[in-house]
Write an enzyme that holds these catalytic residues in place. Structure first.
Site, PDB file in Angstrom:
ATOM      1  N   LYS A 138     -23.959 -35.848  46.618  1.00  0.00           N
ATOM      2  CA  LYS A 138     -24.775 -36.972  47.084  1.00  0.00           C
ATOM      3  C   LYS A 138     -23.898 -38.214  47.001  1.00  0.00           C
ATOM      4  O   LYS A 138     -23.673 -38.762  45.925  1.00  0.00           O
ATOM      5  CB  LYS A 138     -26.037 -37.126  46.249  1.00  0.00           C
ATOM      6  CG  LYS A 138     -26.991 -38.156  46.845  1.00  0.00           C
ATOM      7  CD  LYS A 138     -28.347 -38.115  46.172  1.00  0.00           C
ATOM      8  CE  LYS A 138     -29.350 -38.999  46.891  1.00  0.00           C
ATOM      9  NZ  LYS A 138     -28.932 -40.386  47.038  1.00  0.00           N
ATOM     10  N   CYS A 163      -6.706 -64.219  16.145  1.00  0.00           N
ATOM     11  CA  CYS A 163      -6.873 -64.859  14.848  1.00  0.00           C
ATOM     12  C   CYS A 163      -5.497 -64.933  14.200  1.00  0.00           C
ATOM     13  O   CYS A 163      -4.759 -63.957  14.204  1.00  0.00           O
ATOM     14  CB  CYS A 163      -7.818 -64.016  14.002  1.00  0.00           C
ATOM     15  SG  CYS A 163      -7.694 -64.383  12.247  1.00  0.00           S
TER      16      CYS A 163
HETATM   17  S1  IVH Z   1     -29.094 -35.357  53.839  1.00  0.00           S
HETATM   18  C1  IVH Z   1     -32.985 -35.215  56.257  1.00  0.00           C
HETATM   19  N1  IVH Z   1     -26.886 -35.185  52.431  1.00  0.00           N
HETATM   20  O1  IVH Z   1     -28.957 -39.920  50.218  1.00  0.00           O
HETATM   21  C2  IVH Z   1     -31.916 -35.252  55.203  1.00  0.00           C
HETATM   22  N2  IVH Z   1     -28.077 -37.233  52.356  1.00  0.00           N
HETATM   23  O2  IVH Z   1     -32.321 -39.825  51.264  1.00  0.00           O
HETATM   24  C3  IVH Z   1     -31.018 -36.402  55.376  1.00  0.00           C
HETATM   25  N3  IVH Z   1     -26.993 -38.963  50.979  1.00  0.00           N
HETATM   26  O3  IVH Z   1     -29.579 -42.472  51.876  1.00  0.00           O
HETATM   27  C4  IVH Z   1     -30.123 -36.703  54.228  1.00  0.00           C
HETATM   28  N4  IVH Z   1     -25.261 -37.775  50.374  1.00  0.00           N
HETATM   29  O4  IVH Z   1     -27.589 -41.352  53.011  1.00  0.00           O
HETATM   30  C5  IVH Z   1     -27.913 -35.972  52.775  1.00  0.00           C
HETATM   31  N5  IVH Z   1     -24.887 -34.873  51.279  1.00  0.00           N
HETATM   32  C6  IVH Z   1     -25.917 -35.658  51.623  1.00  0.00           C
HETATM   33  C7  IVH Z   1     -26.048 -36.980  51.161  1.00  0.00           C
HETATM   34  C8  IVH Z   1     -27.145 -37.753  51.545  1.00  0.00           C
HETATM   35  C9  IVH Z   1     -25.849 -38.952  50.284  1.00  0.00           C
HETATM   36  C10 IVH Z   1     -27.881 -40.150  51.033  1.00  0.00           C
HETATM   37  C11 IVH Z   1     -28.433 -40.460  52.375  1.00  0.00           C
HETATM   38  C12 IVH Z   1     -29.749 -41.108  52.053  1.00  0.00           C
HETATM   39  C13 IVH Z   1     -30.103 -40.503  50.747  1.00  0.00           C
HETATM   40  C14 IVH Z   1     -31.109 -39.392  50.903  1.00  0.00           C
END
Ligand code: IVH
Length: 676
Positions: free
Chosen positions: A123, A433
């Site tokens: 993420k 100091c």
């Molecule tokens: S998938 C429908 N995969 O996390 C699914 N999101 O709400 C769409 N994010 O701000 C998201 N890494 O930008 C997905 N490997 C990843 C991600 C990711 C970061 C962020 C995305 C969004 C939030 C998820």
């Protein structure tokens, strides 16, 4: 080259080459040509486009920089909504088990069905972006906005080198790629270092850097905050056969030249998810970019479609967040800590906050410059960061939340531990100091140094023993050592009557020392052995040293303004004077020595060359002692040489000295010169 005499063909060829080499460099991190060659091709394309503006294409790499500032961002309606994902915090393994169970239930898989395959990803902690490619060319980049409508940030996204301006291979009619724009840790550090050097505001964290860069109306400013990009999903697609699994889809995007993070895997069942979570949590601090968790997605796209969405979130994916490494809290006080060498470090006392897996109540502010640069004040709401095992730090202030009536922080003038003065030498970041002999915070270090072999050489007084003496309040400063008796010492851990008696004897023996050792043992900042020796030789007595002002100190070879200031500060501190007096009263003594004032000046500026082997000292030692007396030591003999010191087996240098009529000394001659 003859193939490309037509400027149109040449421009197309240059675009293609530059886009390819940019891909090798920014996406694969594996360049094929040197930077200079890339720059040459780039300049050629720029020149071509200047003379033939009609040749500027949407996918020209020259368009990555230099667009005009916008008045506002234009809204963009997403043809396929950009939904968010269910995010759960600190679920542990139960979260993965629950997600897997829910997926199996909703897909109506029986108990004996095969484990479900999941695509596991990181993420990324940046900003969600949708890239729209038409016939292979990047035509639009948009933020998520509310999911239905975002903003057109194409100009800024073009500055992201990892985002291809043209896809490789057979171009789909329409391909919308969703992913995350982020700032790598290295780019973040580089950017902040540059800002700091220019006295400009710094970024609080890479995420803010990414958001700020994308939201920047002036693309040339956006280009100064370098971002990267990872693709993780799709939007609208026309004329492209979508693979059957999420994993294969990401592979296909990579084949088109899009950056896809390599830290991803396809696993089976809840167990696979848990393993991925653990593996990534381990790696988190060593990744080149920030992440805030992991994402699990049902791998089979047909199943994703079957599962569908609940309100605004897919049922086929979940994000599991790691404990946050940054949190907000309030500064309750700013105090200073005194380190073992007297370094004074400001520390923020915080309203306790759970961050990076522990409750944090203190965070370092590093030094006075950092506090004023960040302008952290008592009462401020601040961002606290704790990543890995690194000590927690205050990364920035949330100025909007500053209460009225706060005051800027100033460093205390006196040491909070011992009340001695605090000084900060010019050009140094650290305040200290000066109560080196007296300050409780510096006690252990001062005594360890005092007793060390090259200082007072107190045999048998090791680190462990020093610790015990301090913990039991038997010793507060080096002078207290000489009040210890064998009975007291024998009562300490790992000390018998015999070793206690030995130590008392060693203490007694150490009292007979030399002025240079004694000065070195005081642990005055900037005064190492060589400087201590020069001070002793040149000034001759402790009284002369105590009476010396800056001008006098600067006459001593080896002593410059920084050293002189440290010496003056040390001896001016009444606490140190008191310990010094007690050391002398305890019987620390040294033989009077010939003062190298007027006689010694005969060596000042004199040039020596040493050759052959000396018996009572090494050539290095001889050089050091000569230099301490103001002499210069050179490597070769010339007419300007004043003395050549010849030891055993002296060779050509001795011949040369005789030839030039330079005075030659043997070892005894040298020693008598050194001893004045
Ligand atoms: S998938 C429908 N995969 O996390 C699914 N999101 O709400 C769409 N994010 O701000 C998201 N890494 O930008 C997905 N490997 C990843 C991600 C990711 C970061 C962020 C995305 C969004 C939030 C998820």
């Amino acid at each position: 080259m003859a193939l490309f005499t037509d400027p149109r063909h040449r421009a197309a060829w240059l675009r293609e080459r530059l886009n390819w080499h940019g891909y090798r460099y920014y996406v694969l991190d594996d360049p094929e040509i040197p930077d200079a060659e890339y720059d040459r091709l780039f300049r050629e394309l720029q020149e071509l486009e200047t003379t033939h503006p009609e040749l500027i294409a949407v996918d020209s790499p020259t368009r990555r920089v230099g667009g005009k500032p916008l008045a506002a961002f234009v809204p963009v309606r997403h043809r396929v909504p950009m939904l968010s994902i269910r995010t759960e915090t600190d679920t542990g393994p139960d979260g993965a088990v629950a997600f897997d169970a829910q997926v199996r239930r909703e897909l109506d898989l029986g108990d004996d069905a095969e484990p479900v395959e999941y695509a596991c990803e990181l993420k990324f902690d940046g900003l969600a972006i949708s890239l729209r490619y038409e016939q292979g060319a990047l035509v639009l980049a948009a933020t998520r906005g509310d999911g239905e409508t975002g903003e057109d940030v194409t100009q800024n996204v073009r500055t992201i080198r990892a985002v291809p301006l043209r896809l490789q291979g057979a171009a789909p009619e329409v391909l919308e790629v969703r992913g995350e724009a982020y700032m790598s840790r290295a780019d973040f550090e580089r950017y902040n270092a540059r800002q700091r050097a220019a006295g400009l505001p710094t970024l609080v964290n890479p995420r803010n850097g990414a958001a700020g860069s994308i939201r920047q109306l002036d693309p040339s400013l956006a280009a100064k905050r370098p971002l990267s990009f990872f693709a993780y999903g799709l939007g609208e697609v026309q004329g492209w056969e979508i693979p059957t699994t999420h994993g294969a889809m990401l592979d296909a995007l990579a084949t088109l030249g899009l950056p896809v993070c390599e830290e991803r895997t396809v696993t089976r069942g809840a167990e696979g998810l848990i393993n991925f979570h653990h593996a990534i949590a381990e790696q988190r601090d060593t990744l080149p970019f920030d992440i805030d968790g992991v994402v699990y997605k049902v791998n089979r796209l047909a199943w994703q479609r079957q599962l569908g969405f609940r309100t605004r979130e897919p049922r086929w994916a979940v994000a599991h967040k790691f404990p946050a490494q940054e949190e907000l809290t309030v500064v309750e006080a700013i105090e200073v800590q005194v380190g073992r060498t007297g370094a004074i470090t400001p520390v923020a006392r915080l309203n306790p906050v759970f961050v990076g897996g522990v409750t944090v109540t203190n965070a370092t502010l590093h030094n006075a410059d950092e506090v004023s640069r960040k302008d952290v004040r008592v009462g401020d709401t601040v961002v606290v960061r704790r990543a890995g095992d690194v000590i927690p730090e205050v990364v920035g202030v949330v100025l909007e939340r500053r209460p009225p009536g706060t005051q800027p922080f100033t460093m205390p003038a006196l040491c909070p531990v011992c009340g001695s003065r605090v000084i900060r030498p010019e050009g140094e970041a650290v305040a200290r100091c000066v109560g080196g002999l007296y300050c409780r915070a510096q006690r252990k270090e001062a005594i360890r140094h005092f007793a060390s072999r090259r200082a007072m050489d107190i045999d048998g007084l090791g680190d462990k023993l020093v610790e015990q003496l301090i913990e039991r309040n038997l010793v507060h400063d080096p002078a207290d050592l000489y009040a210890l008796d064998a009975t007291t010492l024998a009562g300490l851990e790992r000390m018998g009557a015999k070793s206690a008696a030995n130590l008392v004897e060693a203490l007694e023996r150490s009292k007979d020392t030399s002025l240079e050792r004694f000065l070195y043992s005081l642990g005055i900042r900037e005064v190492g052995e060589a400087t201590a020796r020069a001070l002793a030789r040149y000034l001759g007595t402790l009284e002369a040293l105590l009476a010396a002002d800056e001008t006098r100190l600067l006459q001593v070879p080896d002593v410059g303004p920084v050293v002189a200031a440290a010496i003056l500060a040390f001896f001016q501190e009444p606490h140190n004077q008191e310990v010094l007096a007690r050391l002398l009263a305890a019987g620390v003594r040294w033989p009077a020595m010939a003062v190298q004032t007027s006689t010694g000046e005969s060596l000042t500026g004199k040039s020596f060359v040493l050759t052959g082997t000396l018996e009572s000292l090494t050539r290095d030692q001889a050089s050091e002692r000569l230099r301490a007396l103001g002499a210069k030591v050179a490597g070769s003999v010339s007419k300007k040489t004043d003395y050549v010191v010849a030891g055993h087996d002296a060779g050509s240098k001795l011949d040369k000295a005789r030839e030039l009529g330079v005075r030659v000394l043997d070892e005894a001659g040298l020693l008598s010169l050194l001893e004045g």
